[in-house]
Design a protein around this motif. Sequence first.
Motif, PDB file in Angstrom:
ATOM      1  N   PRO A  43     -13.148 -12.530   0.500  1.00  0.00           N
ATOM      2  CA  PRO A  43     -11.607 -12.526   0.378  1.00  0.00           C
ATOM      3  C   PRO A  43     -11.155 -11.263   0.247  1.00  0.00           C
ATOM      4  CG  PRO A  43     -12.329 -13.624  -1.456  1.00  0.00           C
ATOM      5  CD  PRO A  43     -13.465 -13.452  -0.667  1.00  0.00           C
ATOM      6  N   ARG A  44     -10.148 -10.740   1.060  1.00  0.00           N
ATOM      7  CA  ARG A  44      -9.543  -9.556   0.616  1.00  0.00           C
ATOM      8  C   ARG A  44      -8.438  -9.665  -0.448  1.00  0.00           C
ATOM      9  NH1 ARG A  44      -8.221  -7.089   6.911  1.00  0.00           N
ATOM     10  NH2 ARG A  44     -10.257  -7.034   7.327  1.00  0.00           N
ATOM     11  N   THR A  45      -8.518  -8.739  -1.406  1.00  0.00           N
ATOM     12  CA  THR A  45      -7.597  -8.976  -2.503  1.00  0.00           C
ATOM     13  C   THR A  45      -6.646  -7.811  -2.443  1.00  0.00           C
ATOM     14  OG1 THR A  45      -9.167  -7.810  -4.109  1.00  0.00           O
ATOM     15  CG2 THR A  45      -9.056 -10.357  -4.079  1.00  0.00           C
ATOM     16  N   ARG A  46      -5.465  -7.854  -2.865  1.00  0.00           N
ATOM     17  CA  ARG A  46      -4.490  -6.561  -2.718  1.00  0.00           C
ATOM     18  C   ARG A  46      -4.792  -5.824  -4.089  1.00  0.00           C
ATOM     19  NH1 ARG A  46       2.358  -7.071  -2.405  1.00  0.00           N
ATOM     20  NH2 ARG A  46       2.493  -4.904  -2.610  1.00  0.00           N
ATOM     21  N   ARG A  47      -4.717  -4.500  -3.888  1.00  0.00           N
ATOM     22  CA  ARG A  47      -4.885  -3.523  -4.937  1.00  0.00           C
ATOM     23  C   ARG A  47      -3.521  -3.029  -5.462  1.00  0.00           C
ATOM     24  NH1 ARG A  47      -7.681   2.267  -4.754  1.00  0.00           N
ATOM     25  NH2 ARG A  47      -7.365   2.917  -6.901  1.00  0.00           N
ATOM     26  N   TYR A  48      -3.189  -3.391  -6.376  1.00  0.00           N
ATOM     27  CA  TYR A  48      -1.935  -3.336  -7.024  1.00  0.00           C
ATOM     28  C   TYR A  48      -1.921  -1.757  -7.733  1.00  0.00           C
ATOM     29  CZ  TYR A  48      -0.414  -8.045  -6.429  1.00  0.00           C
ATOM     30  OH  TYR A  48       0.093  -9.063  -5.648  1.00  0.00           O
ATOM     31  N   TRP A  49      -0.869  -1.218  -7.781  1.00  0.00           N
ATOM     32  CA  TRP A  49      -0.652   0.199  -8.542  1.00  0.00           C
ATOM     33  C   TRP A  49      -0.658  -0.032 -10.061  1.00  0.00           C
ATOM     34  CZ3 TRP A  49      -0.462   5.222  -6.698  1.00  0.00           C
ATOM     35  CH2 TRP A  49      -0.443   5.662  -5.139  1.00  0.00           C
ATOM     36  N   THR A  50      -1.241   0.529 -10.878  1.00  0.00           N
ATOM     37  CA  THR A  50      -1.304   0.535 -12.107  1.00  0.00           C
ATOM     38  C   THR A  50      -0.644   1.725 -12.770  1.00  0.00           C
ATOM     39  OG1 THR A  50      -3.084   2.181 -12.459  1.00  0.00           O
ATOM     40  CG2 THR A  50      -3.887  -0.235 -12.243  1.00  0.00           C
ATOM     41  N   ALA A  51      -0.004   1.364 -14.064  1.00  0.00           N
ATOM     42  CA  ALA A  51       1.024   2.103 -14.500  1.00  0.00           C
ATOM     43  C   ALA A  51       0.228   3.900 -14.598  1.00  0.00           C
ATOM     44  CB  ALA A  51       1.056   1.831 -16.136  1.00  0.00           C
ATOM     45  N   ALA A  52      -0.933   3.949 -15.027  1.00  0.00           N
ATOM     46  CA  ALA A  52      -1.601   5.185 -15.148  1.00  0.00           C
ATOM     47  C   ALA A  52      -1.702   5.588 -13.671  1.00  0.00           C
ATOM     48  CB  ALA A  52      -2.967   5.112 -15.635  1.00  0.00           C
ATOM     49  N   GLU A  53      -1.675   5.098 -12.436  1.00  0.00           N
ATOM     50  CA  GLU A  53      -1.870   5.634 -11.143  1.00  0.00           C
ATOM     51  C   GLU A  53      -0.415   6.204 -10.832  1.00  0.00           C
ATOM     52  OE1 GLU A  53      -5.243   3.506  -8.634  1.00  0.00           O
ATOM     53  OE2 GLU A  53      -3.529   2.483  -8.934  1.00  0.00           O
ATOM     54  N   GLU A  54       0.471   5.449 -11.257  1.00  0.00           N
ATOM     55  CA  GLU A  54       1.925   5.896 -11.047  1.00  0.00           C
ATOM     56  C   GLU A  54       2.435   7.048 -11.879  1.00  0.00           C
ATOM     57  OE1 GLU A  54       4.852   2.830 -11.868  1.00  0.00           O
ATOM     58  OE2 GLU A  54       4.105   1.336 -10.269  1.00  0.00           O
ATOM     59  N   GLU A  55       1.706   7.167 -13.222  1.00  0.00           N
ATOM     60  CA  GLU A  55       2.239   8.548 -13.869  1.00  0.00           C
ATOM     61  C   GLU A  55       1.291   9.682 -13.187  1.00  0.00           C
ATOM     62  OE1 GLU A  55       4.101   9.000 -16.090  1.00  0.00           O
ATOM     63  OE2 GLU A  55       4.800   6.730 -16.038  1.00  0.00           O
ATOM     64  N   VAL A  56       0.355   9.454 -12.668  1.00  0.00           N
ATOM     65  CA  VAL A  56      -0.542  10.444 -11.976  1.00  0.00           C
ATOM     66  C   VAL A  56       0.242  10.977 -10.653  1.00  0.00           C
ATOM     67  CG1 VAL A  56      -2.717  11.234 -10.507  1.00  0.00           C
ATOM     68  CG2 VAL A  56      -2.850   9.946 -12.959  1.00  0.00           C
ATOM     69  N   GLN A 106      -0.450   4.938   1.822  1.00  0.00           N
ATOM     70  CA  GLN A 106      -0.219   4.459   0.460  1.00  0.00           C
ATOM     71  C   GLN A 106       0.629   5.351  -0.509  1.00  0.00           C
ATOM     72  OE1 GLN A 106      -4.139   2.849  -0.387  1.00  0.00           O
ATOM     73  NE2 GLN A 106      -3.528   0.569  -0.142  1.00  0.00           N
ATOM     74  N   ILE A 107       0.013   6.386  -0.627  1.00  0.00           N
ATOM     75  CA  ILE A 107       0.559   7.664  -1.156  1.00  0.00           C
ATOM     76  C   ILE A 107       1.960   7.815  -0.816  1.00  0.00           C
ATOM     77  CG2 ILE A 107       0.589   9.957  -1.938  1.00  0.00           C
ATOM     78  CD1 ILE A 107      -1.636   8.140  -3.129  1.00  0.00           C
ATOM     79  N   TYR A 108       2.329   8.025   0.447  1.00  0.00           N
ATOM     80  CA  TYR A 108       3.557   8.308   0.878  1.00  0.00           C
ATOM     81  C   TYR A 108       4.477   7.018   0.743  1.00  0.00           C
ATOM     82  CZ  TYR A 108       7.400   9.331   3.962  1.00  0.00           C
ATOM     83  OH  TYR A 108       8.576   9.408   4.614  1.00  0.00           O
ATOM     84  N   GLY A 109       4.179   6.005   0.916  1.00  0.00           N
ATOM     85  CA  GLY A 109       5.015   4.859   0.703  1.00  0.00           C
ATOM     86  C   GLY A 109       5.499   4.388  -0.838  1.00  0.00           C
ATOM     87  N   LYS A 110       4.318   4.804  -1.811  1.00  0.00           N
ATOM     88  CA  LYS A 110       4.691   4.591  -3.122  1.00  0.00           C
ATOM     89  C   LYS A 110       5.706   5.700  -3.676  1.00  0.00           C
ATOM     90  CE  LYS A 110       4.362   2.483  -7.204  1.00  0.00           C
ATOM     91  NZ  LYS A 110       4.616   1.049  -7.319  1.00  0.00           N
ATOM     92  N   ALA A 111       5.464   6.774  -3.103  1.00  0.00           N
ATOM     93  CA  ALA A 111       6.192   8.128  -3.534  1.00  0.00           C
ATOM     94  C   ALA A 111       7.678   7.592  -3.026  1.00  0.00           C
ATOM     95  CB  ALA A 111       5.660   9.428  -3.039  1.00  0.00           C
ATOM     96  N   SER A 112       7.952   7.061  -1.995  1.00  0.00           N
ATOM     97  CA  SER A 112       9.319   6.838  -1.407  1.00  0.00           C
ATOM     98  C   SER A 112      10.097   5.800  -2.162  1.00  0.00           C
ATOM     99  CB  SER A 112       9.012   6.396   0.077  1.00  0.00           C
ATOM    100  OG  SER A 112      10.180   6.024   0.609  1.00  0.00           O
ATOM    101  N   ARG A 113       9.114   4.592  -2.637  1.00  0.00           N
ATOM    102  CA  ARG A 113       9.517   3.540  -3.715  1.00  0.00           C
ATOM    103  C   ARG A 113      10.192   4.225  -4.741  1.00  0.00           C
ATOM    104  NH1 ARG A 113       5.665   0.903  -0.625  1.00  0.00           N
ATOM    105  NH2 ARG A 113       4.147   1.109  -2.408  1.00  0.00           N
ATOM    106  N   LEU A 114       9.246   5.105  -5.157  1.00  0.00           N
ATOM    107  CA  LEU A 114       9.774   5.692  -6.571  1.00  0.00           C
ATOM    108  C   LEU A 114      10.714   7.040  -6.650  1.00  0.00           C
ATOM    109  CD1 LEU A 114       5.935   6.051  -8.224  1.00  0.00           C
ATOM    110  CD2 LEU A 114       7.863   4.383  -8.621  1.00  0.00           C
TER     111      LEU A 114
END
Length: 242
Positions: free
Chosen positions: A28-41, A64-72
Amino acid sequence: MSAEFKLSPLALAALTHARSRLLIIEPPRTRRYWTAAEEEVLKARYPSERNEAIAADLGRSVQQIYGKASRLGLKKSEELLRLILADCGRQVSSLHLGKPFEPGQKPWNTGLKGIAVNGRTKETQFKPGHRPNNWLPIGSTRTADGYLQRKVTDTGYPPADWIPVHVLLWEEHNGPVPAGQCVCFIDGNKSRIVLENLELITRAERMRRNTIHRYPEELKSAIRAVGKLKRVIREAEHEKQD
């Protein structure tokens, strides 16, 4: 002898492949959530590094990089943005840097009208003076919505270029049609374009004449029933197509 040995080699290979596929159980496919460490990087590296490099180090896609940066709310630095645009062969404008244009500033594509691109764009693009296949000269006639029209100008804007012939006839004898009024056929026959069959009425009067309220109550009920029947038929046809 079993039926399996009577199959051709090609059919037997296909059967074996199908059997092997049935034994494969995909995890089964599982969603990979962003960790606090990844967000800091990401916060530390996004302004000054390209997305491809960050994605490779974090094991994520560029999207994924672009989307997360946009949300932040992260943005690229002006220096990196200039470098990225320079690699694309484009000059940097205030629009790219998120700043308003300054008075007298020229955009990066000034004087670059008709930039050549790949494919057959250059040979298929419209040439100066090009006219569409359905172009007609001034004086030509056509029929639209049951009204005979004549082309009086060639601006490319049909409502201004094509005027109903019965309106032209009325204006020839009575002058321009006043605002809020229109020329109509007395007997309703749009093909009998003679001055005796034309009258000038207000648009409000024309709307009143075109509604069912001018008919007796029995006829209005019949018109409503026919309209309802048509709607039911259309809905049934749509359901059948779905």
